[in-house]
Design a protein around this motif. Structure first.
Motif: not given
Length: 348
Positions: A267-271, A274-281, A295-301
């Motif tokens: 759920y966390l990674l799917a969220a 959805r918020r960033t569309g970043s390939p980093i994940l 950092a990306l997960i925190v920054d995107c909320g």
């Protein structure tokens, strides 16, 4: 010590005593094996069951029984112990599938067994031996679960039906988790489906149903228990998702950011996707990538959103306990405490 904490300790003590007796009886049936082989079972299965874990799922079995009107603790103990043995089997197999190095602060069973193979100078591949032996120990634990469930009494058939459903659902959920990673991008609904069957029903709902079955509870109480269990099981899994990304390896027994490295569908990674569309994940291969993804997960909320979701789900679960027909106050109090424990992240 407050009342619920005292109750929790008493319930665990009852379960532990019953487990110790059961395991001693079952080991006695291994007299066809040589002494060193029996010692291996004692070290890597019996000790694993008796010396670790928080007995969370057996506690749900017990309080499902009490919630359904059961009044003789000794009647539900076989089912509670069977649940703990199923859980031990699941952990042994999960560590093999995840290639986990540690469990409960020690080498995982398959790792330790591989080391034993090397030290003994046996022929063959040590790693393969370790994985195979750990798998056999898991199968033995599942067999012992059925053996202890035979002590259930007149409601054995109903109890066995629930325990079978639990195992089938957990296996299916584990397969979905395995099949979707790595390299797949699970959305919210798929991630929720995986967590529901891999963890949610397995951790909360079916153990409660198992206790309810032993008590011979009514259908309305069963529906109340499900209304409590399903949101709580989801909250528990989201908390586990957070631990899989941000958890301390010393506590989780897995590498930092294990879910990121394994590309888990959560759920966390799917969220976050959805918020960033970043390939980093989707391309985390080392600790540098873990740090960037965190950092990306925190920054995107996404992390804050997951925390809010946990709180909402736990609140929904507790509110369900007051639906008709209601449950005994002692059971309600214990289930509220267990909800708090699950939302905070009870180990194993």
């Amino acid at each position: 010590m407050d009342t619920v904490t005292s109750q929790a300790g008493q319930v665990r003590e009852l379960i532990d005593r019953h487990l110790a007796r059961l395991l001693d009886e079952q080991v006695g049936r291994l007299d066809f094996l040589d002494g060193p082989d029996v010692d291996l079972v004692r070290e890597f299965l019996v000790a694993f069951v008796l010396e670790g874990g928080k007995r969370l799922r057996p506690a749900f079995v017990y309080w499902g029984y009490r919630a359904a009107g059961g009044g003789r603790p000794e009647e539900v103990l076989p089912a509670a112990c069977a649940m703990e043995l199923v859980h031990a089997a699941a952990l042994l197999l999960d560590d093999v599938m995840d290639e986990a190095g540690t469990r409960r602060g020690r080498p995982a069973a398959h790792v330790a067994l591989a080391g034993l193979h090397r030290r003994s100078g046996r022929r063959g591949d040590a790693g393969r031996f370790g994985e195979s032996a750990a798998t056999l120990l898991a199968l033995l634990a599942l067999s012992w679960a059925d053996a202890v469930l035979l002590e259930t009494g007149p409601r054995l058939e109903a109890a066995l039906d629930v325990l079978t459903r639990l195992r089938v659902e957990a296996i299916g959920g584990q397969y979905l988790d395995l099949a979707r990673t790595p390299g797949t991008r699970a959305g919210d609904e798929e991630a929720r489906l995986i967590s529901l069957y891999k963890s949610g029903k397995y951790t909360v709902e079916r153990p409660l149903h198992l206790g309810h079955a032993v008590a011979g509870g009514c259908p309305r109480t069963l529906r109340l228990l499900s209304a409590y269990a399903l949101p709580l099981g989801e909250a528990f899994q989201i908390r586990d998702d957070i631990s899989g990304v941000f958890g301390d390896p010393a506590k989780t027994g897995k590498p930092a950011g294990a879910d990121l490295l394994q590309g888990k569908a959560t759920y966390l990674l799917a969220a976050a996707r959805r918020r960033t569309g970043s390939p980093i994940l989707d391309d985390v291969t080392d600790q540098r990538g873990v740090a960037a993804a965190r950092a990306l997960i925190v920054d995107c909320g996404a992390l804050d959103a997951a925390e809010r979701r946990i709180a909402a789900l736990a609140g929904e679960a507790v509110a369900a306990l007051d639906r008709p027909p209601g449950i005994p106050p002692e059971a309600r109090q214990a289930l509220v405490e267990l909800a708090t424990l699950c939302a905070a992240g009870a180990p194993e």
